[in-house]
Design an enzyme around this catalytic site. Sequence first.
Site, short mmCIF file in Angstrom:
data_model
loop_
_atom_site.label_atom_id
_atom_site.label_comp_id
_atom_site.label_asym_id
_atom_site.label_seq_id
_atom_site.Cartn_x
_atom_site.Cartn_y
_atom_site.Cartn_z
N LYS A 114 -52.50 -19.23 19.17
CA LYS A 114 -51.74 -18.34 20.07
C LYS A 114 -51.95 -18.82 21.49
O LYS A 114 -53.02 -19.34 21.82
CB LYS A 114 -52.27 -16.90 19.94
N GLY B 222 -38.77 -3.23 22.64
CA GLY B 222 -38.37 -4.58 23.04
C GLY B 222 -37.68 -5.29 21.90
O GLY B 222 -36.91 -4.69 21.13
P1 NAI Z 1 -41.20 -7.32 23.94
O1 NAI Z 1 -41.85 -7.79 25.19
O2 NAI Z 1 -39.81 -7.73 23.64
O3 NAI Z 1 -41.27 -5.71 23.84
C1 NAI Z 1 -42.39 -4.96 24.08
C2 NAI Z 1 -41.92 -3.59 24.54
O4 NAI Z 1 -43.03 -2.70 24.60
C3 NAI Z 1 -41.28 -3.61 25.94
O5 NAI Z 1 -40.03 -2.96 25.90
C4 NAI Z 1 -42.32 -2.87 26.78
O6 NAI Z 1 -41.72 -2.18 27.88
C5 NAI Z 1 -42.92 -1.92 25.76
N1 NAI Z 1 -44.24 -1.38 26.09
C6 NAI Z 1 -45.31 -2.03 26.64
N2 NAI Z 1 -46.35 -1.18 26.75
C7 NAI Z 1 -45.93 0.01 26.27
C8 NAI Z 1 -46.54 1.29 26.10
N3 NAI Z 1 -47.81 1.51 26.46
N4 NAI Z 1 -45.82 2.28 25.55
C9 NAI Z 1 -44.53 2.08 25.17
N5 NAI Z 1 -43.90 0.91 25.31
C10 NAI Z 1 -44.59 -0.11 25.85
O7 NAI Z 1 -42.20 -7.77 22.74
P2 NAI Z 1 -41.87 -7.93 21.20
O8 NAI Z 1 -41.54 -9.34 20.92
O9 NAI Z 1 -40.95 -6.84 20.79
O10 NAI Z 1 -43.31 -7.68 20.56
C11 NAI Z 1 -43.81 -6.36 20.34
C12 NAI Z 1 -45.10 -6.43 19.53
O11 NAI Z 1 -44.83 -7.08 18.27
C13 NAI Z 1 -46.23 -7.25 20.16
O12 NAI Z 1 -47.47 -6.68 19.81
C14 NAI Z 1 -46.09 -8.63 19.51
O13 NAI Z 1 -47.28 -9.36 19.55
C15 NAI Z 1 -45.70 -8.20 18.11
N6 NAI Z 1 -45.02 -9.22 17.35
C16 NAI Z 1 -43.85 -9.76 17.82
C17 NAI Z 1 -43.16 -10.69 17.04
C18 NAI Z 1 -41.82 -11.21 17.45
O14 NAI Z 1 -41.12 -11.79 16.57
N7 NAI Z 1 -41.40 -11.07 18.69
C19 NAI Z 1 -43.73 -11.19 15.78
C20 NAI Z 1 -44.93 -10.49 15.33
C21 NAI Z 1 -45.55 -9.57 16.13
#
Ligand code: NAI
Length: 357
Positions: free
Chosen positions: A78, A181
């Site tokens: 990572k 997100g």
């Molecule tokens: P992203 O950056 O697109 O979305 C994250 C969202 O969470 C944002 O809209 C942000 O404003 C919101 N956020 C942050 N802190 C918050 C809080 N305290 N309360 C409510 N909302 C909050 O990230 P993504 O790609 O959607 O990833 C989300 C999670 O999924 C992360 O933990 C990531 O590591 C995990 N993940 C993502 C993958 C992917 O394909 N993108 C794959 C596997 C895991």
Amino acid sequence: MFDHPDFDHHEKILEVDDPDTGLKAIIAIHSTAMGPAAGGCRLWTYDSFGDARRDALRLSRGMSYKNAMADLPLGGGKAVILGPVHSEDRTALFRAFGRAVDSLGGHYITAEDVGVGVADMQIVATQTRFVSGLASGAGGVGGDPSPFTARGVRVGIEAAVRTRLGRENLTGVRVAVQGLGGVGGHLCQELHERGARLIVADINPDRVALMQSRYQADIAAVDTILCQDADVIAPCALGGAISENVAARLKAPIVAGGANNQLLTSKAGEILADRDILYAPDYVINGGGIIMVSGEYLGGQTLDGVLAQVDAIGPRLEGIFAAAKRDGRTTQDVVDVMARAKLTAARQIKIQKAELV
Ligand code: NAI
């Protein structure tokens, strides 16, 4: 580093400080026993360098476990980039990041994670071939992994709902989604299309408004979303959402979401199990994105083949739920033991092969 509580015999850790572009990053390779270490790149503004290092150590180990549980020929790694990054610096910074990835000679393959998009990975690709999550070509395997992650999470929620609630579909099932997100947003779409009722929260009000208008979601405050009166809690923001305190206060009978490292402590997992709250271990349920990334990077796969692998997350979770119930263990404990056994076996085969050369 060797005394760090989250250090787990990581094979290599690269700390990058590039004064010309302002790039400050950590690339952690946990294990290459099963293949080159694959895992996304996160861009986040941490309170301290220590927090960033902790995230890199924990997330890279999680990737080893995730890839092992998805039976991918990939190890775990990572990258974290320390924000903030100003938009005018972004191109130069991701080029420098690409060069850092390239310097590892293919031991680490990067892709998107929180705060990083397809456009960033396309900049990285100008500097290294060890990158995935680029725009998809004909056949549709590639691009943003988050829709694939969301599909796997939806399949996992269906499995949990079958196991814990005895319900065969998601019609009328109430799901509280934290974080809207890439993953959370696509998950809302997947759930809405299957008749689930949504309660949503995000620190970004625009994302909340979008989900409300598109999917008629109810809105909850950021600090109350996890304790909603719902059937399923789906953490899809950052890690550590389920603290011991939250685990003790949860009302929903299921926790199943896309975020990495959802349990703040293993004790939080025990509290969930003691309260008969079914927890879908994060690195199994959120494997859809890396399954797609693996298909894109290694090639030779059709979109249907990749989707079938993502859909296999459902039966895999049902097996884990059954094993946990049978043995009186937490679901997290069941998968940790399975993943470690797979890594140990792969490491031994690798050592034997090296000795034969
Ligand atoms: P992203 O950056 O697109 O979305 C994250 C969202 O969470 C944002 O809209 C942000 O404003 C919101 N956020 C942050 N802190 C918050 C809080 N305290 N309360 C409510 N909302 C909050 O990230 P993504 O790609 O959607 O990833 C989300 C999670 O999924 C992360 O933990 C990531 O590591 C995990 N993940 C993502 C993958 C992917 O394909 N993108 C794959 C596997 C895991």
